[in-house]
Design a protein around this motif. Structure first.
Motif, PDB file in Angstrom:
ATOM      1  N   GLU A   1     -77.121 -24.441  23.820  1.00 39.75           N
ATOM      2  CA  GLU A   1     -76.780 -23.371  23.102  1.00 39.75           C
ATOM      3  C   GLU A   1     -75.507 -23.563  22.563  1.00 39.75           C
ATOM      4  OE1 GLU A   1     -79.203 -19.557  24.770  1.00 39.75           O
ATOM      5  OE2 GLU A   1     -78.501 -20.784  26.406  1.00 39.75           O
ATOM      6  N   ALA A   2     -75.011 -22.724  21.631  1.00 39.21           N
ATOM      7  CA  ALA A   2     -73.680 -22.746  21.099  1.00 39.21           C
ATOM      8  C   ALA A   2     -73.200 -21.320  20.920  1.00 39.21           C
ATOM      9  CB  ALA A   2     -73.631 -23.809  20.051  1.00 39.21           C
ATOM     10  N   LEU A   3     -71.929 -21.293  21.432  1.00 40.58           N
ATOM     11  CA  LEU A   3     -71.348 -19.889  21.258  1.00 40.58           C
ATOM     12  C   LEU A   3     -70.052 -19.977  20.191  1.00 40.58           C
ATOM     13  CD1 LEU A   3     -70.769 -16.802  22.059  1.00 40.58           C
ATOM     14  CD2 LEU A   3     -69.401 -17.737  23.936  1.00 40.58           C
ATOM     15  N   LEU A   4     -69.680 -19.265  19.136  1.00 37.50           N
ATOM     16  CA  LEU A   4     -68.729 -19.479  17.970  1.00 37.50           C
ATOM     17  C   LEU A   4     -67.821 -18.158  18.561  1.00 37.50           C
ATOM     18  CD1 LEU A   4     -67.625 -20.688  15.771  1.00 37.50           C
ATOM     19  CD2 LEU A   4     -68.664 -18.971  14.336  1.00 37.50           C
ATOM     20  N   ILE A   5     -66.643 -18.472  18.862  1.00 34.65           N
ATOM     21  CA  ILE A   5     -65.371 -17.496  19.104  1.00 34.65           C
ATOM     22  C   ILE A   5     -64.821 -17.296  17.728  1.00 34.65           C
ATOM     23  CG2 ILE A   5     -63.577 -16.709  20.426  1.00 34.65           C
ATOM     24  CD1 ILE A   5     -64.745 -18.500  22.538  1.00 34.65           C
ATOM     25  N   ASP A   6     -64.919 -16.038  17.218  1.00 33.68           N
ATOM     26  CA  ASP A   6     -64.225 -15.750  15.883  1.00 33.68           C
ATOM     27  C   ASP A   6     -64.911 -16.354  14.679  1.00 33.68           C
ATOM     28  OD1 ASP A   6     -62.749 -13.702  16.801  1.00 33.68           O
ATOM     29  OD2 ASP A   6     -60.934 -14.894  16.842  1.00 33.68           O
ATOM     30  N   LEU A   7     -65.160 -15.786  13.630  1.00 39.95           N
ATOM     31  CA  LEU A   7     -65.957 -16.283  12.404  1.00 39.95           C
ATOM     32  C   LEU A   7     -64.960 -16.312  11.266  1.00 39.95           C
ATOM     33  CD1 LEU A   7     -68.174 -14.208  14.003  1.00 39.95           C
ATOM     34  CD2 LEU A   7     -69.418 -15.927  12.617  1.00 39.95           C
TER      35      LEU A   7
ATOM     36  N   VAL B   1     -66.149 -27.858  24.077  1.00 37.13           N
ATOM     37  CA  VAL B   1     -65.182 -27.151  23.312  1.00 37.13           C
ATOM     38  C   VAL B   1     -64.719 -27.915  22.198  1.00 37.13           C
ATOM     39  CG1 VAL B   1     -63.272 -25.549  23.291  1.00 37.13           C
ATOM     40  CG2 VAL B   1     -64.485 -25.592  25.356  1.00 37.13           C
ATOM     41  N   THR B   2     -64.842 -27.468  20.872  1.00 39.94           N
ATOM     42  CA  THR B   2     -64.455 -27.825  19.475  1.00 39.94           C
ATOM     43  C   THR B   2     -63.711 -26.970  19.021  1.00 39.94           C
ATOM     44  OG1 THR B   2     -66.513 -29.157  19.332  1.00 39.94           O
ATOM     45  CG2 THR B   2     -65.112 -29.015  17.537  1.00 39.94           C
ATOM     46  N   LEU B   3     -62.290 -27.060  18.573  1.00 39.02           N
ATOM     47  CA  LEU B   3     -61.338 -26.539  18.086  1.00 39.02           C
ATOM     48  C   LEU B   3     -61.743 -26.699  16.371  1.00 39.02           C
ATOM     49  CD1 LEU B   3     -58.117 -27.140  19.746  1.00 39.02           C
ATOM     50  CD2 LEU B   3     -60.060 -25.780  20.271  1.00 39.02           C
TER      51      LEU B   3
ATOM     52  N   ASP C   1     -57.179 -29.226  13.863  1.00 35.63           N
ATOM     53  CA  ASP C   1     -58.753 -28.801  13.578  1.00 35.63           C
ATOM     54  C   ASP C   1     -59.499 -30.111  14.098  1.00 35.63           C
ATOM     55  OD1 ASP C   1     -57.826 -26.542  12.470  1.00 35.63           O
ATOM     56  OD2 ASP C   1     -59.095 -26.853  10.715  1.00 35.63           O
ATOM     57  N   GLY C   2     -60.555 -29.764  14.612  1.00 38.61           N
ATOM     58  CA  GLY C   2     -61.222 -31.091  14.900  1.00 38.61           C
ATOM     59  C   GLY C   2     -61.155 -31.499  16.616  1.00 38.61           C
TER      60      GLY C   2
ATOM     61  N   GLU D   1     -55.283 -30.959   9.059  1.00 43.40           N
ATOM     62  CA  GLU D   1     -55.735 -29.583   8.599  1.00 43.40           C
ATOM     63  C   GLU D   1     -55.628 -28.564   9.816  1.00 43.40           C
ATOM     64  OE1 GLU D   1     -58.527 -27.035   5.875  1.00 43.40           O
ATOM     65  OE2 GLU D   1     -59.318 -29.019   6.478  1.00 43.40           O
ATOM     66  N   ARG D   2     -55.241 -27.287   9.763  1.00 43.44           N
ATOM     67  CA  ARG D   2     -55.192 -26.274  10.631  1.00 43.44           C
ATOM     68  C   ARG D   2     -55.931 -25.012   9.624  1.00 43.44           C
ATOM     69  NH1 ARG D   2     -49.463 -27.645  12.921  1.00 43.44           N
ATOM     70  NH2 ARG D   2     -50.157 -28.837  14.650  1.00 43.44           N
ATOM     71  N   SER D   3     -57.129 -24.997   9.630  1.00 42.22           N
ATOM     72  CA  SER D   3     -57.911 -23.959   8.956  1.00 42.22           C
ATOM     73  C   SER D   3     -57.808 -22.507   9.817  1.00 42.22           C
ATOM     74  CB  SER D   3     -59.080 -24.172   8.624  1.00 42.22           C
ATOM     75  OG  SER D   3     -59.746 -24.759   9.851  1.00 42.22           O
ATOM     76  N   ARG D   4     -58.481 -21.550   9.325  1.00 40.45           N
ATOM     77  CA  ARG D   4     -58.202 -20.507  10.017  1.00 40.45           C
ATOM     78  C   ARG D   4     -59.212 -20.396  11.304  1.00 40.45           C
ATOM     79  NH1 ARG D   4     -57.510 -17.681   5.097  1.00 40.45           N
ATOM     80  NH2 ARG D   4     -59.357 -18.722   4.137  1.00 40.45           N
ATOM     81  N   PHE D   5     -58.705 -19.435  12.232  1.00 43.88           N
ATOM     82  CA  PHE D   5     -58.960 -19.750  13.738  1.00 43.88           C
ATOM     83  C   PHE D   5     -60.507 -19.612  13.926  1.00 43.88           C
ATOM     84  CE2 PHE D   5     -59.752 -18.115  18.129  1.00 43.88           C
ATOM     85  CZ  PHE D   5     -59.040 -19.281  18.776  1.00 43.88           C
ATOM     86  N   SER D   6     -60.936 -20.278  14.802  1.00 42.89           N
ATOM     87  CA  SER D   6     -62.409 -20.497  15.268  1.00 42.89           C
ATOM     88  C   SER D   6     -62.594 -21.437  16.364  1.00 42.89           C
ATOM     89  CB  SER D   6     -63.654 -20.690  14.110  1.00 42.89           C
ATOM     90  OG  SER D   6     -64.979 -20.344  14.445  1.00 42.89           O
ATOM     91  N   VAL D   7     -63.235 -21.181  17.387  1.00 39.61           N
ATOM     92  CA  VAL D   7     -63.547 -22.185  18.323  1.00 39.61           C
ATOM     93  C   VAL D   7     -65.128 -22.017  18.440  1.00 39.61           C
ATOM     94  CG1 VAL D   7     -63.456 -22.477  20.728  1.00 39.61           C
ATOM     95  CG2 VAL D   7     -61.456 -21.625  19.567  1.00 39.61           C
ATOM     96  N   HIS D   8     -65.682 -23.534  18.790  1.00 43.60           N
ATOM     97  CA  HIS D   8     -66.967 -23.617  18.912  1.00 43.60           C
ATOM     98  C   HIS D   8     -67.547 -24.070  20.506  1.00 43.60           C
ATOM     99  CE1 HIS D   8     -71.038 -25.913  18.982  1.00 43.60           C
ATOM    100  NE2 HIS D   8     -71.315 -25.256  17.732  1.00 43.60           N
ATOM    101  N   VAL D   9     -67.916 -23.314  21.183  1.00 38.03           N
ATOM    102  CA  VAL D   9     -68.520 -23.872  22.695  1.00 38.03           C
ATOM    103  C   VAL D   9     -69.837 -23.947  23.119  1.00 38.03           C
ATOM    104  CG1 VAL D   9     -68.046 -23.147  25.036  1.00 38.03           C
ATOM    105  CG2 VAL D   9     -66.586 -22.109  23.134  1.00 38.03           C
TER     106      VAL D   9
END
Length: 291
Positions: A65-71, A3-5, A285-286, A50-58
């Protein structure tokens, strides 16, 4: 499950453009104390925070495979900054721009990007989240919108995923639970929500290895909101800031009730006072976790 924030900020992010508040200045040029605290968390803040706009990479470490939650609207920057691959599939929790408008980056980057979203019709918009995406991005023929029913698990990227109704008035919004059937690992996101998460949703969110909880500001800042705070705890501390988001104290109370093994607070505003803004368990982030 890796999980990457990618994005941990609210709608303006931190630092906010053209803002000279102490927190934004500290994010641009962290002082020694902030750098030391972050270094203890394995984070190099030498070039800023940095705290950029919300997104999570799983990432499914079994299938690759990779799933992105929110773009996030910061999609391009996030994928250039962090060492993760482009997603195979994606989920959108709700239609606010800071969670959706990064979808325009699908142009020329994907042959096909399946995007999952709730099929529940919102009385405010007269369409579902899935319908809004389909209408707003009808020009993106490489995006395939896949309607899903809240609280009914579905499979994507080798995971079992559930969209979980939460409270983010006036529009419908969903949290997300991602479970790995091979390892039993469980990630839970509250989504954008106030403290009044329905009991049925709390049951689905419970017992996560990692909980990402919306915590836009500390409770003491509710006095600055036109509507104040809501959902006060036994100590009188508001667990909701205004009507739409949890306070830090509300998010931590919810995490305790959900019995999360680890909690990171996300969707954070630059209004956190500088002495609180980079303390645990506020995420930046990160950050990356292996569940």
């Amino acid at each position: 499950m890796q999980v990457t924030l990618l994005g941990t900020g609210d709608t303006t992010g931190t630092p906010t453009p053209d803002c000279d508040c102490d927190t934004c200045e500290e994010a641009r040029e962290p002082g020694d104390a902030t750098r030391r605290r972050l270094r203890e968390r394995g984070i190099d803040a030498s070039s800023g925070v940095e705290r950029s706009r919300f997104s999570v990479h799983v990432r499914n470490e079994c299938t690759g495979e990779a799933l992105l939650i929110d773009l996030s609207p910061d999609f391009r920057h996030q994928f250039l900054t962090h060492d993760v691959g482009l997603p195979d599939e994606a989920i959108v929790t709700h239609i606010h721009f800071d969670h959706l408008d990064g979808l325009g980056n699908a142009y020329r980057l994907f042959d096909d990007l399946p995007v999952y979203a709730a099929n529940e019709v919102d009385p405010v918009t007269d369409e579902s989240v899935a319908d809004t995406i389909r209408r707003k991005y009808d020009y993106l023929d490489r995006v395939t919108v896949r309607d899903r029913t809240p609280l009914e698990p579905f499979e994507t990227c080798g995971f079992e995923v559930t969209l979980v109704p939460v409270e983010h008035p006036p529009m419908l919004c969903y949290g997300v639970v991602v479970e790995d059937p091979e390892t039993g690992a469980k990630l839970a996101l509250t989504g954008d929500t106030n403290y009044a998460v329905p009991d049925e949703s709390r049951a689905v969110l419970a017992d996560a290895d990692l909980l990402l909880a919306d915590a836009i500001v500390p409770a003491h800042l509710c006095e600055h909101h036109p509507m104040g705070g809501d959902h006060h705890g036994p100590d009188g501390v508001p667990r909701t800031f205004g009507t739409k988001h949890m306070t830090r104290e509300g998010a931590l109370a919810l995490a305790d009730e959900l019995d999360a093994a680890e909690t990171r607070l996300v969707h954070l505003a630059h209004y956190y006072p500088v002495e609180e803004a980079f303390e645990e368990p506020l995420a930046i982030d990160g950050e990356q976790y292996h569940l």
